[in-house]
Design a protein around this motif. Structure first.
Motif, PDB file in Angstrom:
ATOM      1  N   SER A 104      -3.407  27.785  -6.771  1.00 57.62           N
ATOM      2  CA  SER A 104      -3.092  27.394  -5.402  1.00 57.62           C
ATOM      3  C   SER A 104      -4.103  26.384  -4.870  1.00 57.62           C
ATOM      4  N   MET A 105      -5.383  26.613  -5.136  1.00 57.75           N
ATOM      5  CA  MET A 105      -6.418  25.705  -4.639  1.00 57.75           C
ATOM      6  C   MET A 105      -6.331  24.337  -5.317  1.00 57.75           C
ATOM      7  N   SER A 110       2.078  27.148  -4.633  1.00 57.65           N
ATOM      8  CA  SER A 110       1.933  27.362  -3.200  1.00 57.65           C
ATOM      9  C   SER A 110       3.163  28.084  -2.661  1.00 57.65           C
ATOM     10  N   ALA A 157      -6.041  32.369  -1.222  1.00 57.97           N
ATOM     11  CA  ALA A 157      -5.974  30.901  -1.166  1.00 57.97           C
ATOM     12  C   ALA A 157      -5.801  30.425   0.263  1.00 57.97           C
ATOM     13  N   THR A 161      -8.291  27.845   1.988  1.00 56.71           N
ATOM     14  CA  THR A 161      -7.753  26.587   2.498  1.00 56.71           C
ATOM     15  C   THR A 161      -8.225  26.354   3.926  1.00 56.71           C
ATOM     16  N   GLU A 162      -8.226  27.428   4.736  1.00 54.17           N
ATOM     17  CA  GLU A 162      -8.700  27.310   6.120  1.00 54.17           C
ATOM     18  C   GLU A 162     -10.186  26.967   6.170  1.00 54.17           C
TER      19      GLU A 162
END
Length: 194
Positions: A104-105, A110, A157, A161-162
């Motif tokens: 995902s990163m 996703s 993830a 992401t945040e």
């Protein structure tokens, strides 16, 4: 630069140095991206400080902030408190969430949080119900835990992401975050065992 969810409304970004003195202040309107923030002249974290910071972020995502992950790990623990089966389940969970977190990163996988979060909740409910219905650990449970770990990795993830990971130190920060998550899970199991 910085951007957050529009539902949080307008906000102020204050950049401070290590002494707590405000270096710059910017007002950002709801849903807009801030102008670039200059970090020039501010102290730079060395590799060890950054690594330890991401371990801390991973740990605090479990303890005290990760009630969903705490409940899941406790669910694994409560069916069988023997170390070997518990270690197999936790390792299976770890490998799985590491895979999906990494994918995902890196932008390979996703799934929107609106889908992932309810599925994570269902995984917790399933483990709880299974613990009530059965009295013994089934051979297929580590595989099921692995599948649930894939979901939880997508949840992790969202957190990363945040927060953001510096591109130059991506792998190092990802490993540190995962290490922090594992330490948090082991702390939960240790407390439950005591």
């Amino acid at each position: 630069d910085w951007k957050t969810n529009p539902e949080f409304g307008d906000y102020v970004i204050r950049l401070m140095n290590t002494e707590g003195k405000v270096v710059s202040t910017q007002w950002v309107r709801s849903g807009n991206r801030s102008p670039p923030l200059s970090l020039e002249g501010l102290p730079i974290q060395d590799s060890l400080e950054r690594f330890l910071k991401y371990i801390e972020i991973g740990f605090t995502h479990i303890l005290p902030k990760g009630l969903d992950h705490i409940l899941f790990v406790l669910g694994l623990f409560l069916l069988s408190t023997h170390w070997k089966p518990l270690l197999i389940q936790v390792t299976s969970f770890t490998v799985a969430h590491t895979v999906t977190l990494s994918l995902s990163m890196y932008g390979v996988a996703s799934i929107p949080a609106i889908i992932v979060e309810p599925l994570i909740a269902l995984s917790i409910v399933y483990v709880g119900v299974e613990n009530i219905i059965t009295r013994e650990l089934k051979n297929w449970r580590p595989l099921l835990v692995f599948l649930f770990g894939l979901l939880h990795g997508l949840g992790f993830a969202g957190v990363l992401t945040e927060i953001g990971i510096p591109e130059a130190n991506f792998l190092e920060s990802l490993i540190a975050f995962n290490l922090g998550v594992e330490l948090g899970q082991l702390a939960v199991i240790g407390c439950a065992y005591l």
